[in-house]
Design an enzyme around this catalytic site. Structure first.
Site, PDB file in Angstrom:
ATOM      1  N   CYS A 138       0.770  -1.289   0.083  1.00 42.81           N
ATOM      2  CA  CYS A 138      -0.011  -0.074  -0.147  1.00 42.81           C
ATOM      3  C   CYS A 138       0.781   1.219   0.043  1.00 42.81           C
ATOM      4  O   CYS A 138       0.807   2.068  -0.807  1.00 42.81           O
ATOM      5  CB  CYS A 138      -1.112  -0.173   1.250  1.00 42.81           C
ATOM      6  SG  CYS A 138      -0.211  -0.549   2.756  1.00 42.81           S
ATOM      7  N   TYR A 139       1.851   1.150   0.900  1.00 46.36           N
ATOM      8  CA  TYR A 139       2.598   2.414   0.917  1.00 46.36           C
ATOM      9  C   TYR A 139       3.508   2.581  -0.606  1.00 46.36           C
ATOM     10  O   TYR A 139       3.380   3.702  -0.661  1.00 46.36           O
ATOM     11  CB  TYR A 139       3.645   2.486   2.187  1.00 46.36           C
ATOM     12  CG  TYR A 139       3.065   2.902   3.318  1.00 46.36           C
ATOM     13  CD1 TYR A 139       2.390   4.003   3.570  1.00 46.36           C
ATOM     14  CD2 TYR A 139       3.329   1.993   4.599  1.00 46.36           C
ATOM     15  CE1 TYR A 139       1.934   4.144   4.778  1.00 46.36           C
ATOM     16  CE2 TYR A 139       2.893   2.349   5.845  1.00 46.36           C
ATOM     17  CZ  TYR A 139       2.293   3.556   5.833  1.00 46.36           C
ATOM     18  OH  TYR A 139       1.891   3.976   7.115  1.00 46.36           O
TER      19      TYR A 139
END
Length: 345
Positions: A149-150
């Site tokens: 996600c990051y």
């Protein structure tokens, strides 16, 4: 096409189920869960009562390979690497939402994940599934490493200026925030209500497992070694990631010029939206959707570019992007089944 989900009780799995339920080309026929084998899915997730009628089962690789064409692994790290090789050898395509097949260097994987990497032969076959840059490779993939996600929010924010040689690659500072669903559904003191409510904290400084993933992709695209300063924070909201990135511009550039660079870079990518000058996105504006929204501000006083990139960590940061990758792998329009509007408010 019949598909299965392994790791059927986590947030990643239930988001996959949400998107695949109305997908015109796919049917989820197996949901695998070791801890909840024999339990109906609706007992774990009552909101699926009378909508999804499936009993979770234990994993039998040989039987599963006969029943489905593609498997999603919505498991913690250091699980999928034990099963994907057998499934792939039996002709089943796999999309892994964990980090087992993202990194190429075994020593770095050992450092950040605490275990040995998957067999190199399968690592070499895995395709990193960021559709905006790897679409042609994704079409041929048998093992798809779905990005974290990051890294999704951060690399989408950086790639246009990185590849156009507009910034000092040694100056990248990433200040990123995530909602509590990023920690998964398991019990954890870190996201206990009394610990998290009305609180805001940094965590895993210098050791977060997404650091090498970000650096690996940026290094590959820039064709020079890149290191970043990355500080993750957890904030008291359920969903969303905001990655605020600071980088030095090589030459004086206007915000309007840089917006044009970004819009041109992503002109063929339906899930990246570049905001007009003066508009900075918020996590609420992508909530529940597969969009990544990017806002820019060129600070002429300091010579820095500020990039704000937002996604829903469970959708573009996980399950929505996994479905997008499945669509590309299967030759379908990449927006199929995931072209929903963001939920607002």
């Amino acid at each position: 096409m019949d598909v299965a989900i392994i790791g059927g009780t986590g947030y990643g799995a239930v988001e996959l189920i949400r998107f695949l339920h109305n997908h015109p080309h796919v049917q989820v026929t197996k949901i695998i869960s070791h801890s909840n084998s024999g339990t109906d899915l609706s007992e774990v997730y009552p909101h699926l009562t009378e909508i999804i009628d499936l009993e979770m089962t234990p994993l039998n690789v040989d039987e599963l390979a006969k029943e489905v064409e593609l498997v999603f692994f919505a498991t913690p790290s250091n699980v999928s690497k034990h099963y994907i090789p057998s499934l792939m050898d039996k002709g089943v395509r796999c999309i892994d939402l964990s980090g087992d097949f993202r990194l190429r260097d075994g020593e770095i994987y050992q450092t950040y994940y605490g275990e040995e990497m998957a067999t190199q032969r399968y690592i070499d076959q895995a395709v990193y599934g960021l559709p905006e840059i790897n679409k042609e490779k994704i079409k041929q993939a048998s093992i798809l490493a779905n990005p974290g996600c990051y890294p999704t929010a951060t690399t989408l924010g950086l790639l246009p200026v990185l590849e156009n040689d507009l910034v000092d690659n040694s100056s990248i500072i990433i200040d990123a925030k995530t909602g509590t669903s990023g920690a998964g559904r398991g019990l954890s003191l870190n996201v206990h209500f009394s610990e998290m409510n009305e609180n805001f904290k940094a965590y895993k400084l210098g050791v977060h497992k997404h650091i090498p993933e970000i650096e690996q992709l940026l290094t590959e695209r820039a064709k020079e070694e890149i290191q970043v300063t990355f500080t993750p924070h957890i904030v008291p909201m359920t969903r969303g990631i905001m990655s605020t990135i600071y980088v030095d511009l090589k030459d004086k550039q206007s915000t309007d010029y840089l917006i044009d660079v970004y819009q041109n870079y992503y002109k063929n990518d339906p899930f990246v939206r570049v905001r007009r000058n003066g508009t900075i996105p918020s996590t609420r504006e992508v909530y529940g959707s597969n969009y990544c929204d990017i806002g820019l501000y060129a600070d002429e006083r300091t010579g820095k570019l500020i990039i704000v990139s937002v996604i829903d960590n469970l959708v573009k940061g996980a399950s929505g992007q996994a479905v997008q990758n499945m669509n590309i792998m299967c030759g379908w329009d990449e927006t199929t089944g995931i072209n929903q509007l963001p939920i607002y408010p």
